[in-house]
Design an enzyme around this catalytic site. Structure first.
Site, short mmCIF file in Angstrom:
data_model
loop_
_atom_site.label_atom_id
_atom_site.label_comp_id
_atom_site.label_asym_id
_atom_site.label_seq_id
_atom_site.Cartn_x
_atom_site.Cartn_y
_atom_site.Cartn_z
N ASP A 110 32.13 6.46 -12.43
CA ASP A 110 30.67 6.40 -12.46
C ASP A 110 30.13 6.58 -13.87
O ASP A 110 29.18 5.90 -14.28
CB ASP A 110 30.06 7.43 -11.51
CG ASP A 110 30.57 8.85 -11.75
OD1 ASP A 110 31.58 9.02 -12.46
OD2 ASP A 110 29.96 9.78 -11.20
N THR A 187 10.03 36.03 -3.49
CA THR A 187 11.45 35.71 -3.65
C THR A 187 11.67 34.21 -3.77
O THR A 187 12.42 33.74 -4.64
CB THR A 187 12.25 36.26 -2.45
OG1 THR A 187 12.13 37.69 -2.44
CG2 THR A 187 13.73 35.89 -2.56
#
Length: 259
Positions: A110, A187
């Site tokens: 690739d 969070t």
């Protein structure tokens, strides 16, 4: 028409090309256990939906970084399209560019295909960034030779590792933050900041270091599914080419056959 197959670690992309133009493309999750017959059923339906038939395909080229997937893709080409597929980097489809690194055989197909396509479109020195399972940075000199690069964990891989290793952290979606503050008050927000802005900082920092090492003007080309996501908050990219690997397969087939 040419059927180009890019077999990556996470997804396989199938594309129909005619005169180097992509007429249709489809994506499926990579599973080396998937048989040629399964590929054929799935692909036959998609061809019909786009107004094509398997008779329209008269050539196949495969580029893969998943060796276990290759055999069934070769069987797909020979059994259902009645053609002998070209394999990128092998036989008639040997790489037409120089791989100026210590271990050229270890360079993923690739990455070489991206180099082929980018050098054909952009002149001068290049940095190619591919956002896939791994995030890769590749350096191409003005002659088109591959000079080496960087391999970093892909953003989804990093997030998966974080969530799996920390029991209290929730799974979140990767997205461009709506605000630019890097002080999170929840969070989830703190995780998104760490993943997204951390990646932007990595991209910008590595590109600047690579440019300084190259020492000449450089064009930075990004590819892969998440390139657009990062382009929203960085000026590191000069161009985005979502189909770079498929274009490289088309160019490689043309250089090998003249068609």
């Amino acid at each position: 028409m040419l059927l180009a197959i890019d077999a990556g670690n996470t997804n396989l992309v199938f594309a129909l090309l005619q005169d180097s133009e992509i007429k249709a493309r489809w994506r499926i999750a990579t599973d080396p256990r998937r048989t040629a017959d399964q590929y054929a059923v799935w692909l036959h339906q998609l061809l019909e939906l786009e107004g094509f038939t398997k008779a329209d395909v008269d050539a196949v080229i495969i580029g893969t970084v998943v060796p276990r997937a290759l055999h069934n893709l070769e069987v797909l080409a020979s059994k259902y399209f009645h053609v002998e597929p070209m394999i990128a980097g092998q036989g008639a489809a040997t790489w037409p560019i120089a791989l100026d690194v210590e271990e050229p055989k270890s360079v993923g197909a690739d990455r070489v295909l991206n180099v082929i396509a980018a050098h054909a479109k952009y002149k001068g020195d290049l940095i190619l960034i591919d956002f896939g399972t791994a995030t890769t940075f590749d350096v191409v000199d003005f002659s088109g030779a591959y000079k080496g690069g960087i391999i970093a964990p892909g953003i989804n891989l990093s997030l998966d590792a974080l969530v799996s290793a920390a029991a209290m952290l929730p799974r979140i979606a990767i997205e461009a933050p709506a605000e630019t503050s890097v002080v999170g008050r929840t969070t989830e927000r703190q995780m998104l900041i760490g993943i997204y802005w951390g990646y932007v900082a990595m991209i910008e920092g590595l590109v600047e270091r690579m440019k300084a090492e190259i020492g000449r003007p450089v064009t930075v080309v990004a590819t892969g599914g998440l390139a657009d996501l990062f382009d929203k908050h960085t000026k590191a990219f000069d161009a985005i080419e979502p189909d770079l690997t498929i274009q490289g397969l088309g160019l490689l087939h043309h250089s090998a056959t003249g068609q």
